[in-house]
Each structure stands twice: as structure tokens, then as C-alpha cells.
Scaffold this motif. Sequence first.
Motif, PDB file in Angstrom:
ATOM      1  N   ASN A 184     -11.328   1.138   7.176  1.00 27.42           N
ATOM      2  CA  ASN A 184     -12.051   0.907   8.432  1.00 27.42           C
ATOM      3  C   ASN A 184     -11.237   1.328   9.644  1.00 27.42           C
ATOM      4  N   GLY A 185      -9.963   1.681   9.441  1.00 26.73           N
ATOM      5  CA  GLY A 185      -9.160   2.250  10.509  1.00 26.73           C
ATOM      6  C   GLY A 185      -8.519   1.264  11.460  1.00 26.73           C
ATOM      7  N   ILE A 186      -8.780  -0.032  11.311  1.00 25.21           N
ATOM      8  CA  ILE A 186      -8.274  -1.022  12.271  1.00 25.21           C
ATOM      9  C   ILE A 186      -6.742  -1.043  12.300  1.00 25.21           C
ATOM     10  N   ALA A 187      -6.120  -1.065  11.129  1.00 23.89           N
ATOM     11  CA  ALA A 187      -4.652  -1.152  11.054  1.00 23.89           C
ATOM     12  C   ALA A 187      -4.034   0.155  10.590  1.00 23.89           C
ATOM     13  N   LEU A 188      -4.798   1.227  10.674  1.00 20.77           N
ATOM     14  CA  LEU A 188      -4.362   2.477  10.055  1.00 20.77           C
ATOM     15  C   LEU A 188      -3.345   3.260  10.875  1.00 20.77           C
ATOM     16  N   THR A 189      -3.478   3.263  12.193  1.00 20.72           N
ATOM     17  CA  THR A 189      -2.674   4.152  13.031  1.00 20.72           C
ATOM     18  C   THR A 189      -1.181   4.005  12.769  1.00 20.72           C
ATOM     19  N   ARG A 190      -0.680   2.789  12.766  1.00 20.96           N
ATOM     20  CA  ARG A 190       0.759   2.587  12.584  1.00 20.96           C
ATOM     21  C   ARG A 190       1.214   2.846  11.161  1.00 20.96           C
ATOM     22  N   LYS A 191       0.296   2.850  10.208  1.00 23.16           N
ATOM     23  CA  LYS A 191       0.657   3.078   8.812  1.00 23.16           C
ATOM     24  C   LYS A 191       0.571   4.540   8.400  1.00 23.16           C
ATOM     25  N   LEU A 192      -0.151   5.353   9.182  1.00 19.39           N
ATOM     26  CA  LEU A 192      -0.429   6.724   8.767  1.00 19.39           C
ATOM     27  C   LEU A 192       0.813   7.579   8.522  1.00 19.39           C
ATOM     28  N   PRO A 193       1.812   7.577   9.399  1.00 18.68           N
ATOM     29  CA  PRO A 193       2.983   8.434   9.137  1.00 18.68           C
ATOM     30  C   PRO A 193       3.657   8.113   7.809  1.00 18.68           C
ATOM     31  N   VAL A 238      -9.923   2.106  15.933  1.00 20.40           N
ATOM     32  CA  VAL A 238     -10.496   3.041  14.957  1.00 20.40           C
ATOM     33  C   VAL A 238     -10.461   4.462  15.500  1.00 20.40           C
ATOM     34  N   MET A 239     -10.820   4.629  16.756  1.00 16.21           N
ATOM     35  CA  MET A 239     -10.782   5.957  17.367  1.00 16.21           C
ATOM     36  C   MET A 239      -9.359   6.503  17.389  1.00 16.21           C
ATOM     37  N   ASN A 240      -8.388   5.651  17.672  1.00 10.73           N
ATOM     38  CA  ASN A 240      -6.988   6.080  17.650  1.00 10.73           C
ATOM     39  C   ASN A 240      -6.563   6.506  16.253  1.00 10.73           C
ATOM     40  N   SER A 241      -7.053   5.813  15.239  1.00  9.85           N
ATOM     41  CA  SER A 241      -6.725   6.168  13.860  1.00  9.85           C
ATOM     42  C   SER A 241      -7.296   7.531  13.492  1.00  9.85           C
ATOM     43  N   ILE A 242      -8.520   7.795  13.927  1.00 15.62           N
ATOM     44  CA  ILE A 242      -9.143   9.090  13.650  1.00 15.62           C
ATOM     45  C   ILE A 242      -8.315  10.211  14.286  1.00 15.62           C
ATOM     46  N   ASN A 243      -7.958  10.025  15.549  1.00 19.89           N
ATOM     47  CA  ASN A 243      -7.175  11.049  16.241  1.00 19.89           C
ATOM     48  C   ASN A 243      -5.792  11.217  15.623  1.00 19.89           C
ATOM     49  N   ALA A 244      -5.167  10.104  15.229  1.00 17.54           N
ATOM     50  CA  ALA A 244      -3.835  10.183  14.618  1.00 17.54           C
ATOM     51  C   ALA A 244      -3.891  10.905  13.283  1.00 17.54           C
ATOM     52  N   ALA A 245      -4.928  10.642  12.492  1.00 16.80           N
ATOM     53  CA  ALA A 245      -5.061  11.307  11.195  1.00 16.80           C
ATOM     54  C   ALA A 245      -5.206  12.816  11.358  1.00 16.80           C
ATOM     55  N   ILE A 246      -5.967  13.220  12.352  1.00 15.45           N
ATOM     56  CA  ILE A 246      -6.145  14.657  12.615  1.00 15.45           C
ATOM     57  C   ILE A 246      -4.821  15.270  13.080  1.00 15.45           C
ATOM     58  N   ILE A 265       0.812  -1.209   0.000  1.00 18.92           N
ATOM     59  CA  ILE A 265       0.000   0.000   0.000  1.00 18.92           C
ATOM     60  C   ILE A 265       0.847   1.263   0.000  1.00 18.92           C
ATOM     61  N   GLU A 266       1.947   1.273   0.763  1.00 22.72           N
ATOM     62  CA  GLU A 266       2.802   2.461   0.801  1.00 22.72           C
ATOM     63  C   GLU A 266       3.444   2.717  -0.559  1.00 22.72           C
ATOM     64  N   ASP A 267       3.929   1.654  -1.195  1.00 19.39           N
ATOM     65  CA  ASP A 267       4.558   1.802  -2.509  1.00 19.39           C
ATOM     66  C   ASP A 267       3.556   2.310  -3.544  1.00 19.39           C
ATOM     67  N   ILE A 268       2.334   1.791  -3.484  1.00 19.50           N
ATOM     68  CA  ILE A 268       1.299   2.238  -4.424  1.00 19.50           C
ATOM     69  C   ILE A 268       1.010   3.717  -4.221  1.00 19.50           C
ATOM     70  N   CYS A 269       0.876   4.145  -2.963  1.00 22.13           N
ATOM     71  CA  CYS A 269       0.614   5.561  -2.688  1.00 22.13           C
ATOM     72  C   CYS A 269       1.753   6.441  -3.193  1.00 22.13           C
ATOM     73  N   LEU A 270       2.972   6.006  -2.974  1.00 22.70           N
ATOM     74  CA  LEU A 270       4.124   6.797  -3.407  1.00 22.70           C
ATOM     75  C   LEU A 270       4.132   6.979  -4.913  1.00 22.70           C
ATOM     76  N   GLU A 271       3.900   5.898  -5.643  1.00 22.95           N
ATOM     77  CA  GLU A 271       3.915   5.983  -7.107  1.00 22.95           C
ATOM     78  C   GLU A 271       2.752   6.822  -7.622  1.00 22.95           C
ATOM     79  N   LEU A 272       1.576   6.627  -7.060  1.00 21.78           N
ATOM     80  CA  LEU A 272       0.408   7.387  -7.516  1.00 21.78           C
ATOM     81  C   LEU A 272       0.565   8.877  -7.219  1.00 21.78           C
ATOM     82  N   SER A 273       1.096   9.207  -6.055  1.00 25.44           N
ATOM     83  CA  SER A 273       1.224  10.618  -5.676  1.00 25.44           C
ATOM     84  C   SER A 273       2.204  11.368  -6.576  1.00 25.44           C
TER      85      SER A 273
END
Length: 229
Positions: A170-179, A213-221, A149-157
Motif C-alpha cells: 500500500n506504500g505507506i511505509a515503503l519510501t524509507r525501505k525502498l533503498p 503513498v505518492m512519495n513511495s511511487i516517486n521514490a520507486a521510479i 522483510i529485507e532479510d526475506i528479500c535478500l534470501e529469496l533473490s
Amino acid sequence: MRRHLSKFFHSPIGFNLSNSFPLNCDVGSYCAASSTRQALFGGHLNEYATRALATSSFASVSEDLPKDHSISDMLVDSFGRLHTYLRISLTERCNLRCQYCMPAEGVELTPSPQLLTGTEILRLANLFVSSGVTKIRLTGGEPTVRKDIEDICLELSNLKGLRTLSMTTNGIALTRKLPKLKDCGLTSVNISLDTLVPAKFEFLTRRKGHEKVMNSINAAIDLGFNPVK
């Protein structure tokens, strides 16, 4: 829009299309069976490939047109609306089992060799961005379960002319991937949350994870994603 697709695929990009075809409303990597891949990247386009080509979102042709590349008339429908929003489904896998979405035991998955590779996704996205698409949204299944997913985002961006790269998750695994995702060019996120009550969340999704999920929302903000929905 249909009448312009045959014109698009007769352009010098290596595709061949004998007749125009109906356009569906989503891009799904899992919709691209082996015959689709051959269709998209082997010189012929069949009915399966129609499911791998789409744009959504309406805009007036005269409004906010990209200045850095030309607009293909294939993005303009018969009502004169310009479609500049492309959705790409990266996977049919998901780490939840929502009651309204799938059975508790899951569903039979498409074999991995029949899915679009990262390179194929990039090529398909580049065709649309070079034709005038300015926003891409990554969806699933759950897109964060895809290992590249990170590689795809990098190439697309890095596609010239793309203004927004978004993701629905759905935010379940998002927090650690967001940065890393932010560093790779992801600009906005939509995080699905059916309820603010943890017990109801577990009932609906058949999984624990409300706090994640709540942690992912807060981390994204906190990381400055804009918007966070």
C-alpha cells in the motif's frame, strides 16, 4: 496439476504424501497454522498445507522455459499451461483499515508462533524455484510491516533460477525501505492507490497517508524499479 503433486512430494525432499490434493491459488504465511508447519516440515501434508502451496500466471510450456534448471511437471496443468509465478503472503497485518477490506477495529490476528518463519518461507520458495518457478510476488496484509522483510528479500533473490522478485504494497511505509529492499534484490513493485484525492483516500482507508503513498511511487521510479505499477 493435481495429479503431479503427489509425485512431487514423494521426491527426495523429505515430504510424504499419501494422496494428491487440490491446489489453491495463493501462499499465505498466516494460513499456515501450527498443524501446517508440522505438515510442511514434519513429514506429513494435510488439508491446511494445501493453502500454503500455489502458483499463478499462465505460460505456454514451450515459451521462455528457464535454461538453468529443469521444469517439474507439477507446474503444468491439465491444459498444458506452465505456471511459473508464485505468490507468498508474508503477514495478515496491515497499517490501513480500508472500508472494503476490514472493520475499523481490525481483525483477530493469527498468533505469531503459527506463522511461517523466514527460514520456512525460504525453504518453501526454494522448492518451487528449483521446480521451475521464475517469479515470486510478496503480498500481505501489508508485507512492509513484517520486520524481517529485507532479510526475506535478500534470501529469496539469491535463489538460483529466480528472475523476478516483486512486491504488492500500500506504500505507506515503503519510501524509507525502498533503498534497502532494492539492495536486497527486490526488482519491481505494485503500489495500491484507490484514489488521487487525499480526502477520499482518508475516507476509504480510515487513515491518513495519501502523500506517503505518492512519495513511495516517486521514490520507486527514481530508484529504477521496473516495473512500477
